[in-house]
Design a protein around this motif. Structure first.
Motif, PDB file in Angstrom:
ATOM      1  N   PHE A   1      23.228  49.516  34.527  1.00 48.26           N
ATOM      2  CA  PHE A   1      23.705  48.137  34.575  1.00 48.26           C
ATOM      3  C   PHE A   1      23.397  47.535  35.936  1.00 48.26           C
ATOM      4  CE2 PHE A   1      27.181  50.746  36.107  1.00 48.26           C
ATOM      5  CZ  PHE A   1      27.729  50.038  37.165  1.00 48.26           C
ATOM      6  N   CYS A   2      23.576  46.235  36.027  1.00 53.62           N
ATOM      7  CA  CYS A   2      23.422  45.509  37.286  1.00 53.62           C
ATOM      8  C   CYS A   2      24.813  45.263  37.853  1.00 53.62           C
ATOM      9  CB  CYS A   2      22.696  44.189  37.051  1.00 53.62           C
ATOM     10  SG  CYS A   2      22.579  43.146  38.527  1.00 53.62           S
ATOM     11  N   ARG A   3      25.061  45.775  39.050  1.00 57.13           N
ATOM     12  CA  ARG A   3      26.369  45.645  39.698  1.00 57.13           C
ATOM     13  C   ARG A   3      26.304  44.584  40.789  1.00 57.13           C
ATOM     14  NH1 ARG A   3      29.107  50.033  43.853  1.00 57.13           N
ATOM     15  NH2 ARG A   3      31.220  49.121  43.918  1.00 57.13           N
ATOM     16  N   VAL A   4      27.133  43.556  40.645  1.00 56.94           N
ATOM     17  CA  VAL A   4      27.199  42.494  41.650  1.00 56.94           C
ATOM     18  C   VAL A   4      28.591  42.491  42.268  1.00 56.94           C
ATOM     19  CG1 VAL A   4      26.943  40.033  42.126  1.00 56.94           C
ATOM     20  CG2 VAL A   4      25.533  41.115  40.354  1.00 56.94           C
ATOM     21  N   GLN A   5      28.648  42.461  43.589  1.00 60.26           N
ATOM     22  CA  GLN A   5      29.908  42.379  44.318  1.00 60.26           C
ATOM     23  C   GLN A   5      29.981  41.037  45.042  1.00 60.26           C
ATOM     24  OE1 GLN A   5      28.658  46.361  46.026  1.00 60.26           O
ATOM     25  NE2 GLN A   5      30.881  46.520  46.276  1.00 60.26           N
ATOM     26  N   GLY A   6      31.174  40.495  45.135  1.00 57.12           N
ATOM     27  CA  GLY A   6      31.324  39.209  45.798  1.00 57.12           C
ATOM     28  C   GLY A   6      32.747  38.967  46.253  1.00 57.12           C
ATOM     29  N   THR A   7      32.934  37.864  46.953  1.00 58.55           N
ATOM     30  CA  THR A   7      34.255  37.468  47.436  1.00 58.55           C
ATOM     31  C   THR A   7      34.412  35.966  47.253  1.00 58.55           C
ATOM     32  OG1 THR A   7      34.213  39.211  49.119  1.00 58.55           O
ATOM     33  CG2 THR A   7      35.848  37.466  49.389  1.00 58.55           C
ATOM     34  N   ALA A   8      35.558  35.577  46.706  1.00 57.56           N
ATOM     35  CA  ALA A   8      35.885  34.157  46.566  1.00 57.56           C
ATOM     36  C   ALA A   8      36.927  33.796  47.615  1.00 57.56           C
ATOM     37  CB  ALA A   8      36.416  33.858  45.168  1.00 57.56           C
ATOM     38  N   ARG A   9      36.702  32.684  48.303  1.00 57.88           N
ATOM     39  CA  ARG A   9      37.630  32.226  49.341  1.00 57.88           C
ATOM     40  C   ARG A   9      37.930  30.738  49.144  1.00 57.88           C
ATOM     41  NH1 ARG A   9      34.454  36.020  52.324  1.00 57.88           N
ATOM     42  NH2 ARG A   9      35.762  37.649  53.272  1.00 57.88           N
ATOM     43  N   PRO A  10      38.778  30.416  48.162  1.00 56.08           N
ATOM     44  CA  PRO A  10      39.120  29.007  47.948  1.00 56.08           C
ATOM     45  C   PRO A  10      39.982  28.413  49.054  1.00 56.08           C
ATOM     46  CG  PRO A  10      40.374  30.422  46.473  1.00 56.08           C
ATOM     47  CD  PRO A  10      39.347  31.291  47.126  1.00 56.08           C
ATOM     48  N   THR A  11      40.655  29.268  49.864  1.00 56.09           N
ATOM     49  CA  THR A  11      41.433  28.798  51.013  1.00 56.09           C
ATOM     50  C   THR A  11      41.155  29.736  52.186  1.00 56.09           C
ATOM     51  OG1 THR A  11      43.449  30.149  50.781  1.00 56.09           O
ATOM     52  CG2 THR A  11      43.261  28.183  49.372  1.00 56.09           C
ATOM     53  N   PRO A  12      41.507  29.336  53.411  1.00 57.92           N
ATOM     54  CA  PRO A  12      41.279  30.211  54.566  1.00 57.92           C
ATOM     55  C   PRO A  12      41.987  31.562  54.464  1.00 57.92           C
ATOM     56  CG  PRO A  12      41.646  27.971  55.308  1.00 57.92           C
ATOM     57  CD  PRO A  12      41.942  27.981  53.836  1.00 57.92           C
ATOM     58  N   ASP A  13      43.102  31.645  53.736  1.00 60.15           N
ATOM     59  CA  ASP A  13      43.835  32.903  53.610  1.00 60.15           C
ATOM     60  C   ASP A  13      43.454  33.671  52.348  1.00 60.15           C
ATOM     61  OD1 ASP A  13      45.693  34.776  54.634  1.00 60.15           O
ATOM     62  OD2 ASP A  13      47.252  34.045  53.275  1.00 60.15           O
ATOM     63  N   SER A  14      42.478  33.176  51.609  1.00 59.89           N
ATOM     64  CA  SER A  14      42.072  33.817  50.356  1.00 59.89           C
ATOM     65  C   SER A  14      41.002  34.873  50.601  1.00 59.89           C
ATOM     66  CB  SER A  14      41.521  32.776  49.375  1.00 59.89           C
ATOM     67  OG  SER A  14      42.502  31.841  49.006  1.00 59.89           O
ATOM     68  N   GLU A  15      41.083  35.961  49.850  1.00 59.18           N
ATOM     69  CA  GLU A  15      40.039  36.985  49.856  1.00 59.18           C
ATOM     70  C   GLU A  15      40.054  37.691  48.499  1.00 59.18           C
ATOM     71  OE1 GLU A  15      38.134  40.233  52.931  1.00 59.18           O
ATOM     72  OE2 GLU A  15      40.313  40.074  52.805  1.00 59.18           O
ATOM     73  N   ILE A  16      39.511  37.008  47.511  1.00 57.24           N
ATOM     74  CA  ILE A  16      39.471  37.537  46.149  1.00 57.24           C
ATOM     75  C   ILE A  16      38.188  38.357  46.010  1.00 57.24           C
ATOM     76  CG2 ILE A  16      39.478  36.967  43.693  1.00 57.24           C
ATOM     77  CD1 ILE A  16      40.692  34.206  44.548  1.00 57.24           C
ATOM     78  N   LYS A  17      38.318  39.664  46.136  1.00 56.84           N
ATOM     79  CA  LYS A  17      37.163  40.555  46.021  1.00 56.84           C
ATOM     80  C   LYS A  17      36.916  40.852  44.543  1.00 56.84           C
ATOM     81  CE  LYS A  17      38.500  42.861  50.331  1.00 56.84           C
ATOM     82  NZ  LYS A  17      38.960  44.152  50.910  1.00 56.84           N
ATOM     83  N   PHE A  18      35.686  40.668  44.103  1.00 53.55           N
ATOM     84  CA  PHE A  18      35.407  40.870  42.685  1.00 53.55           C
ATOM     85  C   PHE A  18      34.089  41.594  42.474  1.00 53.55           C
ATOM     86  CE2 PHE A  18      33.569  36.706  43.705  1.00 53.55           C
ATOM     87  CZ  PHE A  18      32.301  36.792  43.145  1.00 53.55           C
ATOM     88  N   GLU A  19      33.943  42.132  41.270  1.00 54.80           N
ATOM     89  CA  GLU A  19      32.685  42.734  40.849  1.00 54.80           C
ATOM     90  C   GLU A  19      32.354  42.246  39.449  1.00 54.80           C
ATOM     91  OE1 GLU A  19      31.761  46.746  41.518  1.00 54.80           O
ATOM     92  OE2 GLU A  19      32.916  46.900  43.400  1.00 54.80           O
TER      93      GLU A  19
END
Length: 203
Positions: A70-88
């Motif tokens: 499979f293709c594995r993609v990692q990322g981070t969403a930061r909708p605010t300065p205190d946000s750190e939504i780590k996702f795959e």
């Protein structure tokens, strides 16, 4: 900070089933629009992709064995300065291997950790699987909520939105197909519960 005892008592039981099911329409046998490695440059709402790699089994990720490529993609969403939504986002390697469905997973209760076992099952079943830490790292304790109202909003309101948005964008780029989706009734109930708890935490 005011908390709701009922939310705390029922969160683990209700939220452990927190998954969003997404169906995809308009499948074809078209070739990839881009290759896996190129997905690291995909731009999504408030999200940055940090890695994109083709995985060949046998492999172990996050302590979980994976048995399909499979293709594995990692990322981070930061909708605010205190946000750190780590996702795959894990994508079947070809359009032919994809069932045309996408599943976005959260974590149980107040926990914050990528649900690798669910991702492995999803991609093995031919789904585009996505999951996140719901905006924080840690176990079942809710101590991470103290002094972090934006992280509470990420957990209760925003994480699934940004992860689903990124996953749809990645699937569209990888397969060359637009994604049309609808949430299942169970996932709607789970999202409503988390939204209610987030509001009560912040009240």
């Amino acid at each position: 900070m005011k908390t709701n005892t009922r939310c705390k008592r029922t969160a683990l039981a209700v939220l452990r089933t927190g998954a969003v099911w997404i169906g995809v329409l308009g499948m074809s046998s078209a070739a990839h629009a881009v290759d896996c490695a190129s997905l690291v440059s995909v731009i999504s709402d408030s999200s940055t992709m940090t890695a994109a790699d083709s995985i060949t089994p046998p492999a172990t990720i996050g302590g979980v064995a994976v048995t399909v490529p499979f293709c594995r993609v990692q990322g981070t969403a930061r909708p605010t300065p205190d946000s750190e939504i780590k996702f795959e986002v894990w994508l079947p390697p070809t359009l032919g291997a994809w069932t045309g469905r996408m599943k976005v997973n959260g974590t149980g209760g107040y926990a914050g950790a990528t649900p690798y076992a669910r991702l492995a099952q999803d991609v093995g079943d031919g789904f585009v699987g996505a999951g996140s830490n719901m905006g924080h790292d840690g176990g079942e304790s809710a101590t991470w909520t103290l002094g972090h109202p934006e992280k509470v909003k990420d957990w209760g309101l925003r994480a699934h939105y940004y992860v689903a948005t990124a996953a749809k964008t990645l699937a569209n780029a990888f397969y060359g197909q637009p994604v049309s989706h609808s949430g299942a009734e169970l996932s709607v109930a789970v999202r409503r519960h988390r939204r209610r708890c987030a509001v009560e935490f912040l009240s």
